[in-house]
Design an enzyme around this catalytic site. Structure first.
Site, mmCIF file in Angstrom:
data_model
loop_
_atom_site.group_PDB
_atom_site.id
_atom_site.type_symbol
_atom_site.label_atom_id
_atom_site.label_comp_id
_atom_site.label_asym_id
_atom_site.label_seq_id
_atom_site.Cartn_x
_atom_site.Cartn_y
_atom_site.Cartn_z
ATOM 1 N N GLU A 1 0.838 -1.206 0.000
ATOM 2 C CA GLU A 1 0.000 0.000 0.000
ATOM 3 C C GLU A 1 0.871 1.254 0.000
ATOM 4 O OE1 GLU A 1 -2.497 1.532 -0.665
ATOM 5 O OE2 GLU A 1 -3.976 1.684 0.943
ATOM 6 N N ASP A 2 0.403 2.293 -0.655
ATOM 7 C CA ASP A 2 1.162 3.547 -0.706
ATOM 8 C C ASP A 2 1.136 4.268 0.647
ATOM 9 O OD1 ASP A 2 -1.538 4.136 -0.850
ATOM 10 O OD2 ASP A 2 -1.450 4.982 -2.849
HETATM 11 P P1 IMP Z 1 -6.974 5.180 4.547
HETATM 12 O O1 IMP Z 1 -8.020 4.211 4.092
HETATM 13 O O2 IMP Z 1 -7.537 6.367 5.247
HETATM 14 O O3 IMP Z 1 -5.867 4.512 5.332
HETATM 15 O O4 IMP Z 1 -6.345 5.842 3.262
HETATM 16 C C1 IMP Z 1 -5.554 5.124 2.423
HETATM 17 C C2 IMP Z 1 -5.832 5.388 0.958
HETATM 18 O O5 IMP Z 1 -6.157 6.729 0.662
HETATM 19 C C3 IMP Z 1 -4.541 5.069 0.251
HETATM 20 O O6 IMP Z 1 -4.748 3.914 -0.497
HETATM 21 C C4 IMP Z 1 -4.222 6.269 -0.599
HETATM 22 O O7 IMP Z 1 -4.260 5.904 -1.955
HETATM 23 C C5 IMP Z 1 -5.234 7.314 -0.244
HETATM 24 N N1 IMP Z 1 -4.530 8.423 0.437
HETATM 25 C C6 IMP Z 1 -4.267 8.533 1.763
HETATM 26 N N2 IMP Z 1 -3.599 9.651 2.042
HETATM 27 C C7 IMP Z 1 -3.408 10.276 0.855
HETATM 28 C C8 IMP Z 1 -2.744 11.496 0.472
HETATM 29 O O8 IMP Z 1 -2.183 12.244 1.307
HETATM 30 N N3 IMP Z 1 -2.767 11.806 -0.852
HETATM 31 C C9 IMP Z 1 -3.376 11.009 -1.784
HETATM 32 N N4 IMP Z 1 -3.984 9.868 -1.475
HETATM 33 C C10 IMP Z 1 -4.008 9.494 -0.169
HETATM 34 MG MG MG Z 2 -3.791 3.516 -2.166
#
Ligand code: IMP
Ligand code: MG
Length: 180
Positions: free
Chosen positions: A101-102
């Site tokens: 995951e990024d």
């Molecule tokens: P989570 O589900 O809140 O953990 O967010 C993760 C997903 O949202 C990742 O797969 C990212 O692709 C996207 N994401 C999270 N933070 C960023 C950011 O700062 N810029 C762009 N995409 C983000």
């Molecule tokens: Mg992602």
């Protein structure tokens, strides 16, 4: 909100990304090499595309590729809802799975994907993430972590703002107004 390239600052340039990902590849190779000679890596599209491709090139074991496409962000925030755009076809029963995951922000995306991956009954699942945002207690155990950052909106190296800026070769962040 309209974002222009001038609004973006470099956080990690191409060299530091390459160096970090090389180290992560070595750490992953060392971790698995006594356990298995093949791992099954799952790339979380679209944001992880460049991280995934650089990482697997630095893993000195056989790597099977799978791709899942999920999204949760709209603009600069998580919507809190996960949409599955496409899903892999490969089986992974009894495999050593590495989920790639990024960024881990709220952790919702990975929690969602993990729930589905467990249904394949893999032997083991580990997580590699390029960036962990230390804003929320995301509750995810990231086994191989690249960078930890505070609350910034990231762009480039796969990450987008409404689908734009993914192809910037560096990882950047959106400047605050006060940063001029
Ligand atoms: P989570 O589900 O809140 O953990 O967010 C993760 C997903 O949202 C990742 O797969 C990212 O692709 C996207 N994401 C999270 N933070 C960023 C950011 O700062 N810029 C762009 N995409 C983000
Ligand atoms: Mg992602």
């Amino acid at each position: 909100m309209k974002i222009r390239r001038e609004d973006i600052r470099i956080l990690y340039d191409e060299d530091s990304l390459r160096k970090k990902i090389k180290e992560m590849g070595k750490e992953i190779t060392d971790f698995y090499k006594d356990k298995t000679d093949v791992i099954h890596a799952v790339c979380v599209l679209k944001g992880s595309v460049h991280f995934f491709s650089e990482l697997v090139l630095n893993i000195d074991l056989d790597v099977i590729y799978s791709f899942v496409h999920v999204s949760s962000y709209s603009g600069t925030n998580s919507t809190g809802r996960i949409k599955v755009k496409s899903w892999m076809e490969e089986d992974m029963e009894d495999r050593y799975v590495l989920l790639v995951e990024d960024v881990v922000d709220t952790g919702l995306t990975l929690k969602y994907i993990l729930r589905y991956l467990r249904k394949y009954r893999p032997k083991d699942i580990k997580i590699a993430a390029l960036v962990e945002k230390k804003v929320h207690d995301h509750g995810i155990k990231v086994d191989f972590s690249g960078f930890e950052i505070d609350d910034k909106f990231l762009l480039g190296y796969g990450l987008d703002y409404n689908e734009i800026f993914r192809n910037l070769p560096y990882l950047g962040y959106l400047k605050r107004k006060s940063e001029g």
